[in-house]
Design an enzyme around this catalytic site. Structure first.
Site, PDB file in Angstrom:
ATOM      1  CG  HIS A 169       3.022   6.295   6.268  1.00 16.48           C
ATOM      2  ND1 HIS A 169       4.476   6.179   7.312  1.00 16.48           N
ATOM      3  CD2 HIS A 169       2.896   4.607   6.204  1.00 16.48           C
ATOM      4  CE1 HIS A 169       4.846   4.966   6.418  1.00 16.48           C
ATOM      5  NE2 HIS A 169       4.381   4.513   6.127  1.00 16.48           N
TER       6      HIS A 169
ATOM      7  CG  ASN B 105      -0.458   7.936  -1.940  1.00 20.08           C
ATOM      8  OD1 ASN B 105       0.073   8.247  -2.938  1.00 20.08           O
ATOM      9  ND2 ASN B 105      -1.053   6.932  -2.848  1.00 20.08           N
TER      10      ASN B 105
ATOM     11  CD  GLU C 244       0.481   2.250   3.615  1.00 18.03           C
ATOM     12  OE1 GLU C 244       0.563   2.973   3.764  1.00 18.03           O
ATOM     13  OE2 GLU C 244       0.918   1.278   3.596  1.00 18.03           O
TER      14      GLU C 244
ATOM     15  CB  ALA D 126      -0.770  -0.541   1.316  1.00 18.11           C
ATOM     16  CG  MET D 127       1.993   5.326  -1.892  1.00 21.87           C
ATOM     17  SD  MET D 127       3.973   4.713  -1.013  1.00 21.87           S
ATOM     18  CE  MET D 127       4.026   6.545  -0.262  1.00 21.87           C
TER      19      MET D 127
END
Length: 858
Positions: A310, A276, A307, A273-274
């Protein structure tokens, strides 16, 4: 000018010169549909950047990787694209104090998962787009200053095909055919995002009222391809999301700062995953097409929470440069498990962390490329390779140790101060250490030197002296380090003493002491006088990061009674330690396989069981004596089938044993059973052979010549989906034929026609342990090809090929010599490429030592 790489020195120089006030990015993605798929497909990207220069008249550059640039203007002055754009950078000369750069470019859609990825769904022909940038691929989509410390607000507007929906970091609205998005907070280039296509979209809302009466409302969204909508359990995704938002708001005292919270599950994704902000992307494999175990749901929950962490660690506060990547990844890895255990149904998450996540760290920390948690990242290629077990799992383990060292309250208060002082800014190691010193009163510099700024893993071994009456007169912990990394560290550990106490023979803990280990020998005074233990477990409760070793008495107990350990975390720690002994050639591989055969059937934790299966396969494939492999494979298949038949019908244990049985099946009877289960002529009560399990059964059949191309084509017709195609490609490459191997090799090495996912699937099928003779000729071809592949392909594909096709199954001194010879003759090769070959060679050397150990045991 240099090529695609960017050095730390260049980034520092540019950050000292420039400050960015804002971006306006206009993308025209209507070209994503229609027209032939021959040749590069491009889209128009127009970027306006407003920025300041500390030195009027200075020269700098902007980043852009694009097939062509139509126009460039700087402060109203038109520049010749042919003169200022070299394919990766735009030269900016004679800067003013206040500047405006406008770049009109044709950027390329990606098939490698880097930049603007374009996917055509084979099921319905629909096209789906998404972006993936970390560490430095936003420059494939729009012109920018591609480094994390040049933060700025962004405004995106996107033209898309009619009927599509577009998402980005901010809230979007469709006006006169253009999707216009709200301006973001100041963020780094690599976490901007665009997702576009006919995605299936589900919404929800998170609401919270704070103590002062203010109300926070966060619009939630979750999206996936239309073809996966029937499998999408968005309710569970939203449940975990809300639980995470509750947890982080309870502990961080900084409201979620990015407005909405969309989570996009996208195809052909390279990562898990990322993060953003406002538009998190995940690999769509987290949407389960068939029956999976609770471990799969736990893994998804952990990634969702990783995530989400983050949003604060990484997005709100970002590292200056990739040296301090750990400032976001280690914290997110730790907080993902911490929040999951405390806020969701997955209360045994620390067992998974100890058994699975830390195994990744221990392997990485014993490679010749190991590095401190705070790494020396010279350039972007270094950065790409440092998304590794050190930065994630060791860093998270170190933070777990830090919480034990300074206390939970001091740790969380330090995080709160860190966010408030550095919101929307960039930080280095010292910024975090200073707040932790304030909140804990501890000397963080000394702790940092030992745990963050040195590499390697210590071994802790108990030493027990008993009196004639059978009581402990002294219990000491011996600490050792590898010669290559001799640092001895301070460890806060718990030492557990175990013995049989119950009538059923269960091994239970009857004494526990916490102690600060420092230096080569530490006496645990609190345990003097305790009854003699049958098992001493150092690092009980998994407080520190170390390799656990055993005294001889404890090891004998585990060989005889490992399954009698009642505590699941203690059992997981012992399994992990035994696997470490096997990898270190201190336990024969056949002994580890025997332990799995005797005790894995009693393992209650499904995640641990899945790791044991993976380790047993690895032991047989890489560490067992070649002459014993056939016998070991027979024993594993027999044991797996026995446990499959004994497992509760319909249970997750049954499913796990079914998958393991398929992975080790090789003789005619086993393959015949798999065929029967596929055709419905054989049955195991409660086992639902769904589509995903069908593909798991077909791969060994293909690898052993029992499923040909016609069978696999028919199965694809049954499952004509993106997932089905990926499985079919893997199975096709697994067939035992020299022509098949040549075709697979050519498809990956000699052509760039395959997408990233199909490259990965082809490589996975190519390398089969039962086909060592077939793939032996590719050893020399590998070393001849990797330099060219690295130079010509994207770094992601380069990494996949160099890692995936290394001839690790050709486990001989000759192969190791070939790797060493390549390294000696290619000293000027890119450091990242050399690192991959060095790591693979080290794994091979470790395998050869393990095989020698197993030969000696035979």
């Amino acid at each position: 000018m240099p090529g695609e790489n960017l050095s730390r020195d260049e980034a520092r120089e540019r950050a000292a010169l420039l400050s960015v006030e804002g971006y306006e990015v206009s993308l025209d993605l209507r070209s994503a549909i229609g027209g032939p798929d021959t040749g590069p497909r491009t889209f128009r990207s127009v970027t306006t950047i407003r920025f300041r220069s500390a030195e009027p008249g200075a020269t700098s550059f902007a980043d852009l990787i694009a097939p062509s640039v139509t126009a460039v203007s700087l402060n109203g002055r038109d520049l010749d694209p042919g003169a200022v754009f070299d394919g990766t950078r735009i030269l900016l000369e004679d800067l003013a104090e206040d500047n405006e750069l406008v770049v009109d470019a044709q950027c390329a859609y990606s098939r490698t998962g880097e930049g603007m990825h374009r996917f055509v769904d084979p099921e319905d022909g629909e096209v789906y787009l998404y972006t993936q940038y970390e560490p430095a691929d936003s420059r494939r989509v729009f012109a920018n200053f591609e480094q994390p410390d040049l933060k700025a607000p962004y405004r995106f507007d996107v033209r898309a095909p009619e009927g599509w929906v577009v998402w980005s970091n901010g809230v979007g609205e469709l006006t006169d055919g253009v999707w216009e998005f709200a301006e973001t907070k100041p963020i780094s280039t690599y976490i901007t995002a665009v997702v576009a296509g006919p995605y299936h979209y589900v919404t929800d809302t998170y609401e919270r009222v704070f103590e002062d009466g203010t109300r926070l409302e966060i619009p939630l969204g979750a999206l996936c391809r239309k073809g996966l909508a029937r499998h999408f359990d968005s309710d569970d995704v939203f449940r975990v999301t809300k639980q995470g938002l509750d947890f982080f708001h309870d502990h961080f005292d900084f409201p979620y700062p990015f407005g909405k919270y969309d989570q996009a599950f996208v195809p052909e994704y390279n990562l898990g995953a990322m993060e953003n902000p406002g538009c998190v992307t995940f690999r769509e494999e987290f949407i389960f097409r068939g029956k999976v175990t609770q471990a799969a749901y736990e893994r998804r929950a952990n990634v969702i929470l990783h995530e989400m962490a983050h949003m604060w660690f990484g997005d709100l506060v970002t590292m200056v440069w990739w040296d301090d990547l750990w400032l976001k990844e280690s914290f997110a890895d730790f907080m993902g498990t911490f929040s999951m255990v405390e806020a969701t149904r997955f209360t045994d998450g620390w067992i998974t962390f100890a058994n699975n996540r830390k195994a990744w760290a221990y392997r990485a920390d014993q490679l010749p490329s190991t590095h401190p948690v705070t790494a020396d990242i010279r350039d972007l290629e270094d950065a790409k390779l440092n998304f590794d077990g050190i930065t994630y799992a060791k860093g998270a383990s170190v933070l777990k140790q830090l919480v034990a060292y300074v206390g939970r309250d001091a740790f969380l208060e330090g995080a709160r101060r860190y966010f408030k002082r550095n919101a929307y800014g960039n930080t280095r190691l010292g910024d975090l250490l200073s707040v932790l010193e304030e909140t804990s009163g501890r000397d963080m510099a000394a702790w940092s030197r030992s745990w963050l700024q040195t590499a390697g893993v210590n071994s802790l071994t108990p030493q027990v002296i008993l009196s004639a009456e059978g009581r402990v007169t002294e219990l000491a912990i011996l600490q050792e380090a590898a010669e290559s990394h001799p640092e001895l560290r301070p460890h806060r550990v718990a030492v557990g003493l175990y013995r049989r106490q119950d009538a059923d023979g269960s091994l239970v803990r009857y004494a526990r002491a916490e102690v600060d280990v420092d230096g080569p020998r530490t006496v645990v005074g609190e345990l003097v006088g305790a009854d003699a233990p049958e098992l001493v477990l150092v690092n009980d409760d998994d407080l520190t990061y170390c390799k656990i070793r055993f005294d001889e008495g404890s090891l004998d107990t585990l060989r005889a009674r490992l399954g009698d350990l009642t505590d699941p975390l203690a059992r997981a720690l012992c399994w992990s330690a035994l696997w470490s002994l096997t990898r270190d050639a201190l336990m024969p591989a056949r002994d580890f396989v025997d332990l799995v055969l005797r005790f894995a059937g009693r393992e209650s934790d499904i995640g641990v069981l899945q790791m044991l299966h993976a380790w047993a396969e690895s032991a047989l494939t890489h560490y067992a004596a070649p002459a014993w492999r056939a016998e070991g494979a027979r024993l594993l298949a027999e044991g797996a089938l026995r446990e499959l038949r004994l497992a509760e019908p319909g249970s997750q244990h049954q499913l796990t044993w079914a998958r393991f049985f398929a992975s080790v099946a090789s003789d005619a009877a086993d393959l015949q059973l798999l065929e029967g289960l596929l055709e419905g002529t054989a049955k195991i009560d409660g086992l639902d052979v769904d589509q995903e399990l069908r593909w798991a059964f077909l791969e060994p059949l293909a690898a052993h010549g029992a499923a040909d191309e016609a069978v696999l084509t028919a199965e694809l017709a049954r499952d004509d989906t993106a997932s089905g195609k990926r499985h079919q490609v893997r199975c096709l490459a697994a067939r035992p034929s020299a022509a098949v191997k040549a075709q697979a090799w050519a498809a990956v090495v000699e052509s760039d026609a395959l997408s990233n996912t199909l490259v990965e699937a082809t490589i996975a099928g190519f390398a089969q342990p039962s086909q060592r003779e077939l793939t032996a000729p590719y050893t020399s071809k590998y070393f001849e090809a990797i330099g060219r592949v690295w130079a010509e392909r994207s770094i992601q594909i380069g990494m996949d090929v160099v890692r995936g096709l290394f001839p690790s199954l050709q486990a001989s001194q000759e192969t190791l010599d070939a790797a060493d010879a390549w390294l000696r003759s290619h000293e000027d090769a890119p450091p990242a490429l050399r690192r991959l070959v060095l790591e693979a060679g080290d794994d091979l050397a470790r395998a050869l030592r393990g095989q020698a150990c197993d030969v000696a045991a035979g």
